[in-house]
Design an enzyme around this catalytic site. Structure first.
Site, mmCIF file in Angstrom:
data_model
loop_
_atom_site.group_PDB
_atom_site.id
_atom_site.type_symbol
_atom_site.label_atom_id
_atom_site.label_comp_id
_atom_site.label_asym_id
_atom_site.label_seq_id
_atom_site.Cartn_x
_atom_site.Cartn_y
_atom_site.Cartn_z
ATOM 1 N N LYS A 1 13.360 -2.058 -8.037
ATOM 2 C CA LYS A 1 13.743 -1.241 -6.884
ATOM 3 C C LYS A 1 14.265 -2.145 -5.757
ATOM 4 O O LYS A 1 15.245 -1.845 -5.091
ATOM 5 C CB LYS A 1 12.522 -0.442 -6.419
ATOM 6 C CG LYS A 1 12.563 0.090 -5.010
ATOM 7 C CD LYS A 1 13.188 1.438 -4.992
ATOM 8 C CE LYS A 1 13.289 2.081 -3.638
ATOM 9 N NZ LYS A 1 12.672 1.469 -2.518
ATOM 10 N N SER B 1 9.579 5.717 -3.284
ATOM 11 C CA SER B 1 9.390 4.742 -2.211
ATOM 12 C C SER B 1 8.329 5.272 -1.268
ATOM 13 O O SER B 1 8.250 6.485 -1.027
ATOM 14 C CB SER B 1 10.705 4.552 -1.444
ATOM 15 O OG SER B 1 10.455 3.937 -0.193
ATOM 16 N N GLY C 1 5.641 4.233 -8.740
ATOM 17 C CA GLY C 1 6.396 2.978 -8.906
ATOM 18 C C GLY C 1 5.434 1.794 -8.946
ATOM 19 O O GLY C 1 5.519 0.926 -9.827
ATOM 20 N N HIS C 2 4.490 1.777 -8.002
ATOM 21 C CA HIS C 2 3.485 0.708 -7.993
ATOM 22 C C HIS C 2 2.633 0.769 -9.270
ATOM 23 O O HIS C 2 2.296 -0.259 -9.851
ATOM 24 C CB HIS C 2 2.561 0.849 -6.778
ATOM 25 C CG HIS C 2 3.249 0.760 -5.450
ATOM 26 N ND1 HIS C 2 3.350 1.829 -4.596
ATOM 27 C CD2 HIS C 2 3.873 -0.272 -4.818
ATOM 28 C CE1 HIS C 2 3.990 1.466 -3.501
ATOM 29 N NE2 HIS C 2 4.328 0.203 -3.606
ATOM 30 N N GLY D 1 9.076 -4.985 -8.560
ATOM 31 C CA GLY D 1 9.931 -3.888 -9.004
ATOM 32 C C GLY D 1 11.411 -4.218 -8.855
ATOM 33 O O GLY D 1 11.820 -4.872 -7.896
ATOM 34 N N GLN E 1 8.007 -9.409 7.826
ATOM 35 C CA GLN E 1 9.256 -8.921 7.241
ATOM 36 C C GLN E 1 9.823 -7.711 7.975
ATOM 37 O O GLN E 1 10.788 -7.105 7.512
ATOM 38 C CB GLN E 1 9.089 -8.647 5.744
ATOM 39 C CG GLN E 1 8.192 -7.485 5.402
ATOM 40 C CD GLN E 1 7.817 -7.481 3.930
ATOM 41 O OE1 GLN E 1 7.136 -8.369 3.443
ATOM 42 N NE2 GLN E 1 8.275 -6.480 3.200
ATOM 43 N N GLY F 1 0.819 -1.219 0.000
ATOM 44 C CA GLY F 1 0.000 0.000 0.000
ATOM 45 C C GLY F 1 0.846 1.259 0.000
ATOM 46 O O GLY F 1 2.023 1.234 -0.362
ATOM 47 N N ALA F 2 0.218 2.403 0.405
ATOM 48 C CA ALA F 2 0.862 3.724 0.275
ATOM 49 C C ALA F 2 1.371 3.866 -1.162
ATOM 50 O O ALA F 2 2.547 4.154 -1.416
ATOM 51 C CB ALA F 2 1.977 3.907 1.304
ATOM 52 N N LEU F 3 0.458 3.658 -2.090
ATOM 53 C CA LEU F 3 0.827 3.469 -3.498
ATOM 54 C C LEU F 3 1.343 4.753 -4.138
ATOM 55 O O LEU F 3 0.892 5.849 -3.820
ATOM 56 C CB LEU F 3 -0.390 2.959 -4.277
ATOM 57 C CG LEU F 3 -0.964 1.628 -3.771
ATOM 58 C CD1 LEU F 3 -2.175 1.216 -4.618
ATOM 59 C CD2 LEU F 3 0.073 0.519 -3.762
HETATM 60 P P1 AMP Z 1 6.235 -2.115 -1.477
HETATM 61 O O1 AMP Z 1 4.811 -1.650 -1.427
HETATM 62 O O2 AMP Z 1 7.223 -1.061 -1.152
HETATM 63 O O3 AMP Z 1 6.449 -3.426 -0.770
HETATM 64 O O4 AMP Z 1 6.516 -2.418 -3.015
HETATM 65 C C1 AMP Z 1 5.660 -3.234 -3.771
HETATM 66 C C2 AMP Z 1 6.302 -3.481 -5.108
HETATM 67 O O5 AMP Z 1 6.513 -2.235 -5.771
HETATM 68 C C3 AMP Z 1 7.666 -4.164 -5.010
HETATM 69 O O6 AMP Z 1 7.775 -5.135 -6.046
HETATM 70 C C4 AMP Z 1 8.624 -3.027 -5.218
HETATM 71 O O7 AMP Z 1 9.863 -3.416 -5.765
HETATM 72 C C5 AMP Z 1 7.854 -2.177 -6.207
HETATM 73 N N1 AMP Z 1 8.334 -0.785 -6.179
HETATM 74 C C6 AMP Z 1 8.419 0.027 -5.101
HETATM 75 N N2 AMP Z 1 8.962 1.210 -5.457
HETATM 76 C C7 AMP Z 1 9.215 1.135 -6.788
HETATM 77 C C8 AMP Z 1 9.782 2.037 -7.744
HETATM 78 N N3 AMP Z 1 10.205 3.252 -7.400
HETATM 79 N N4 AMP Z 1 9.899 1.620 -9.018
HETATM 80 C C9 AMP Z 1 9.486 0.375 -9.375
HETATM 81 N N5 AMP Z 1 8.942 -0.513 -8.527
HETATM 82 C C10 AMP Z 1 8.812 -0.140 -7.250
#
Ligand code: AMP
Length: 289
Positions: free
Chosen positions: A160, A196, A46-47, A158, A71, A41-43
């Site tokens: 990332k 992020s 990148g998401h 991602g 985690q 969440g907190a999309l």
């Molecule tokens: P998170 O919500 O941070 O756990 O991320 C969920 C997915 O979004 C993961 O596969 C991350 O690698 C991807 N992600 C987060 N930030 C980015 C970004 N800036 N660019 C591409 N993918 C991202």
């Protein structure tokens, strides 16, 4: 009663495993490919880029939103991790996502839950795992559950979180999951900082210093590509980051596929990976050479 366009497109939010199974069976009965995009969440953009890729590759897109306690170590930011569920759902409606899988913690980890997947290989490369030893078992366990629950043809992650992408790819292969794992390039701010959910923690001065991580990675990748000796380049990059006031966790050059250390690089693909603390926020980033 009139239904507004917006209401009509709101994704269906599912919170129980039986309801999810019914929805997935319904998708399957109608044919076509299913893609899963796991998130906490907190999309942000990148998401959204992951969701765009999922849309291109599949007929149905499921986005999961689950802040996975497994985690986070006890001293980490589980309780303060940004949560913006209503805004996330509104954004997913705009992207025409049909289904959001948003289980509560006791749904994913009911009383008596006693199974953990402890990954090896890329999960023990000495990068994130060296700083967050609990992290990849938490990720592998939740991702395995999500993939089993949603039965997607494709799951999108991602770059990332480059080490995580490798761990999940290995997991899908090792467990004979039918799902194909796709990686998507990093989405950045105009000044290079990787987007992020945690960037919102940065104070204005930290936000100003944060892009140094990417700048150093990029500069070092250029030097390595033009033949400069690896050790000298890494030393240069580490010092540049320290000068910018970031506390480095690691700054490493690795084989881009296996994440193994490079003793004498011989034409193999190289990835530079780094993580650093700035104030109370942790940044991670990586670039291809
Ligand atoms: P998170 O919500 O941070 O756990 O991320 C969920 C997915 O979004 C993961 O596969 C991350 O690698 C991807 N992600 C987060 N930030 C980015 C970004 N800036 N660019 C591409 N993918 C991202």
């Amino acid at each position: 009663m009139k239904t507004s366009r917006r209401t009509k497109h709101l994704p269906r939010v599912i919170r129980t495993v039986p309801a999810l199974r019914r929805a997935v069976a319904n998708f399957r009965a109608r044919g076509g490919k299913i893609a899963l995009v796991p998130t906490m969440g907190a999309l942000h953009e990148g998401h959204f880029s992951l969701i765009g890729r999922a849309r291109n590759r599949a007929d149905r897109v499921i986005v999961s939103i689950f802040v996975n306690p497994a985690q986070f170590a006890p001293n980490e930011d589980l309780n303060t991790y940004p949560r913006s569920f209503d805004a996330d759902i509104a954004a997913l409606a705009e992207l025409k996502v049909e289904l959001v899988w948003a289980p509560a913690v006791p749904t994913m980890y009911p009383a008596g839950f006693a199974t953990r997947i402890v990954p090896e290989g890329p999960a023990t490369a000495g990068l994130e795992d060296a700083i967050r030893p609990h992290f990849f078992a938490g990720v592998a366990t939740v991702v395995a559950k999500l993939l089993i629950q949603c039965e997607p043809d494709i799951a999108v992650f991602g770059e990332k979180d480059y080490q995580q992408l490798k761990v999940v790819t290995q997991l899908a292969r090792d467990l004979d999951l039918k799902c194909r794992i796709l990686g998507v390039p990093i989405v950045r701010e105009p000044d290079g900082l990787a987007l992020s959910s945690r960037n919102r923690y940065l104070s204005p001065s930290e936000r100003q210093a944060a892009p140094m991580l990417y700048r150093a990675l990029k500069e070092c990748a250029g030097k390595i590509a033009s033949g400069a000796p690896l050790d000298a380049v890494l030393d240069y990059g580490r010092k540049a980051i320290a000068r910018a006031g970031l506390r480095l966790d690691y700054f490493e050059a690795r084989n881009a596929n296996t994440l193994k250390s490079l003793t004498a690089p011989s034409g193999e693909p190289i990835r530079l990976l780094a993580a650093a603390q700035i104030g109370t926020t942790r940044l991670i980033d990586n670039v291809a050479v």
